[in-house]
Design an enzyme around this catalytic site. Structure first.
Site, PDB file in Angstrom:
ATOM      1  N   ASN A   1     123.701 -17.493   0.624  1.00  0.00           N
ATOM      2  CA  ASN A   1     124.953 -16.801   0.296  1.00  0.00           C
ATOM      3  C   ASN A   1     125.817 -16.793   1.549  1.00  0.00           C
ATOM      4  O   ASN A   1     125.305 -16.832   2.666  1.00  0.00           O
ATOM      5  CB  ASN A   1     124.666 -15.360  -0.126  1.00  0.00           C
TER       6      ASN A   1
ATOM      7  N   GLU B   1     134.676 -19.745   7.387  1.00  0.00           N
ATOM      8  CA  GLU B   1     133.622 -20.010   6.393  1.00  0.00           C
ATOM      9  C   GLU B   1     133.585 -21.483   5.987  1.00  0.00           C
ATOM     10  O   GLU B   1     132.520 -22.030   5.696  1.00  0.00           O
ATOM     11  CB  GLU B   1     133.865 -19.173   5.126  1.00  0.00           C
TER      12      GLU B   1
ATOM     13  N   GLY C   1     137.113 -20.571  -5.303  1.00  0.00           N
ATOM     14  CA  GLY C   1     136.277 -21.741  -5.040  1.00  0.00           C
ATOM     15  C   GLY C   1     136.652 -22.503  -3.786  1.00  0.00           C
ATOM     16  O   GLY C   1     136.335 -23.688  -3.673  1.00  0.00           O
ATOM     17  N   SER C   2     137.289 -21.832  -2.819  1.00  0.00           N
ATOM     18  CA  SER C   2     137.673 -22.581  -1.617  1.00  0.00           C
ATOM     19  C   SER C   2     136.436 -23.040  -0.831  1.00  0.00           C
ATOM     20  O   SER C   2     136.444 -24.122  -0.238  1.00  0.00           O
ATOM     21  CB  SER C   2     138.630 -21.773  -0.735  1.00  0.00           C
ATOM     22  N   ASN C   3     135.367 -22.239  -0.862  1.00  0.00           N
ATOM     23  CA  ASN C   3     134.129 -22.687  -0.194  1.00  0.00           C
ATOM     24  C   ASN C   3     133.499 -23.861  -0.937  1.00  0.00           C
ATOM     25  O   ASN C   3     132.933 -24.760  -0.318  1.00  0.00           O
ATOM     26  CB  ASN C   3     133.130 -21.533  -0.085  1.00  0.00           C
TER      27      ASN C   3
ATOM     28  N   ASP D   1     122.831  -8.876   0.510  1.00  0.00           N
ATOM     29  CA  ASP D   1     123.187  -9.189   1.905  1.00  0.00           C
ATOM     30  C   ASP D   1     122.086  -8.878   2.916  1.00  0.00           C
ATOM     31  O   ASP D   1     122.373  -8.651   4.097  1.00  0.00           O
ATOM     32  CB  ASP D   1     124.472  -8.435   2.318  1.00  0.00           C
TER      33      ASP D   1
ATOM     34  N   HIS E   1     128.800 -14.512   3.502  1.00  0.00           N
ATOM     35  CA  HIS E   1     129.404 -13.178   3.504  1.00  0.00           C
ATOM     36  C   HIS E   1     130.471 -13.130   4.594  1.00  0.00           C
ATOM     37  O   HIS E   1     130.238 -13.614   5.705  1.00  0.00           O
ATOM     38  CB  HIS E   1     128.319 -12.130   3.766  1.00  0.00           C
TER      39      HIS E   1
HETATM   40  C1  GRF Z   1     134.311 -15.650   0.484  1.00  0.00           C
HETATM   41  O1  GRF Z   1     135.017 -14.810   1.351  1.00  0.00           O
HETATM   42  C2  GRF Z   1     132.833 -15.408   0.636  1.00  0.00           C
HETATM   43  O2  GRF Z   1     132.460 -14.996   1.912  1.00  0.00           O
HETATM   44  C3  GRF Z   1     132.588 -14.301  -0.348  1.00  0.00           C
HETATM   45  O3  GRF Z   1     133.443 -14.580  -1.428  1.00  0.00           O
HETATM   46  C4  GRF Z   1     134.573 -15.319  -0.978  1.00  0.00           C
HETATM   47  C5  GRF Z   1     134.677 -16.543  -1.846  1.00  0.00           C
HETATM   48  O4  GRF Z   1     135.879 -17.216  -1.659  1.00  0.00           O
HETATM   49  N1  GRF Z   1     131.194 -14.216  -0.694  1.00  0.00           N
HETATM   50  P1  GRF Z   1     136.128 -18.628  -2.342  1.00  0.00           P
HETATM   51  O5  GRF Z   1     136.027 -18.441  -3.855  1.00  0.00           O
HETATM   52  O6  GRF Z   1     135.116 -19.592  -1.837  1.00  0.00           O
HETATM   53  O7  GRF Z   1     137.519 -19.000  -1.939  1.00  0.00           O
END
Ligand code: GRF
Length: 200
Positions: free
Chosen positions: A111, A183, A16-18, A154, A113
């Site tokens: 999404n 990201e 969940g870092s994003n 994708d 990627h």
């Molecule tokens: C990221 O690298 C994203 O591009 C891919 O899954 C990963 C998710 O990472 N779709 P996080 O859980 O957000 O850390």
């Protein structure tokens, strides 16, 4: 005057870092948006934990809880409508999103990627495999892509990309780290763009 905030659902399966980066960026950039749901196929993961810590409702939903895939899809659409979701952001969601959900959120689902699509995408291309493939192909640059979601993995229209150089000595692990960092600013910027498209 109260401004109606755009209601966002995050779909996650991992750390969940994003999710965390988006949550913080919405505050910092003062976007008229709010993360109101964290949906996951896993009852416990970093993303679900973060949601709970921040009082964001969570929904653990998997095919296994239903008799058929169609029932699962129907339930997902129903729950998303109940939460009055406007936008879905996939952030490390490791399951196929049912076509019924994709259709219900056409133009409103993104999404991210960890590569420069259309290269190094498609089914089975995830995690460290992406970065290994980039190195094996001898690429001099990689990066991240935010794209609209359609029925094919994708393949939806690209909204935003950012490049990361591949340097001598890079390994799949160092690339993974650098791309993930990229990201964390790319996804918030893409969200900002989507919000201005939808509110234009
Ligand atoms: C990221 O690298 C994203 O591009 C891919 O899954 C990963 C998710 O990472 N779709 P996080 O859980 O957000 O850390």
């Amino acid at each position: 005057m109260t401004i109606n905030k755009t209601r966002i659902a995050l779909f996650c399966s991992g750390s969940g870092s994003n999710f965390k980066a988006l949550f913080q960026a919405i505050k910092n950039k003062q976007l008229a948006a709010e993360i109101v749901l964290c949906l996951s196929n896993r009852a416990q993961c970093g993303a679900m934990e973060f949601a709970e810590q921040n009082a964001i409702p969570t929904l653990h939903i998997t095919e296994k809880q239903f008799g058929t895939f169609d029932e699962f899809a129907e339930a997902m659409v129903y729950r998303l409508k109940k939460h009055q979701i406007d936008i879905i952001l996939l952030a490390g969601y490791m399951r196929k999103v049912p076509d019924a959900v994709v259709a219900a959120f056409a133009g409103r689902m993104l999404n991210i990627h960890p590569a420069l699509l259309p290269k190094f995408g498609g089914e089975g291309m995830y995690g460290i495999r992406v970065h290994t493939a980039v190195l094996e192909a001898g690429e001099t640059e990689t990066g991240a892509t935010v794209h609209f979601v359609n029925e094919e993995y994708d393949k939806g229209e690209i909204l935003l990309q950012r490049r990361v150089p591949v340097l001598p000595g890079d390994t799949a692990e160092t690339l993974a780290e650098k791309v993930l960092e990229c990201e964390h600013t790319l996804y918030p910027d893409a969200l900002e763009q989507l919000l201005s498209i939808l509110n234009a």
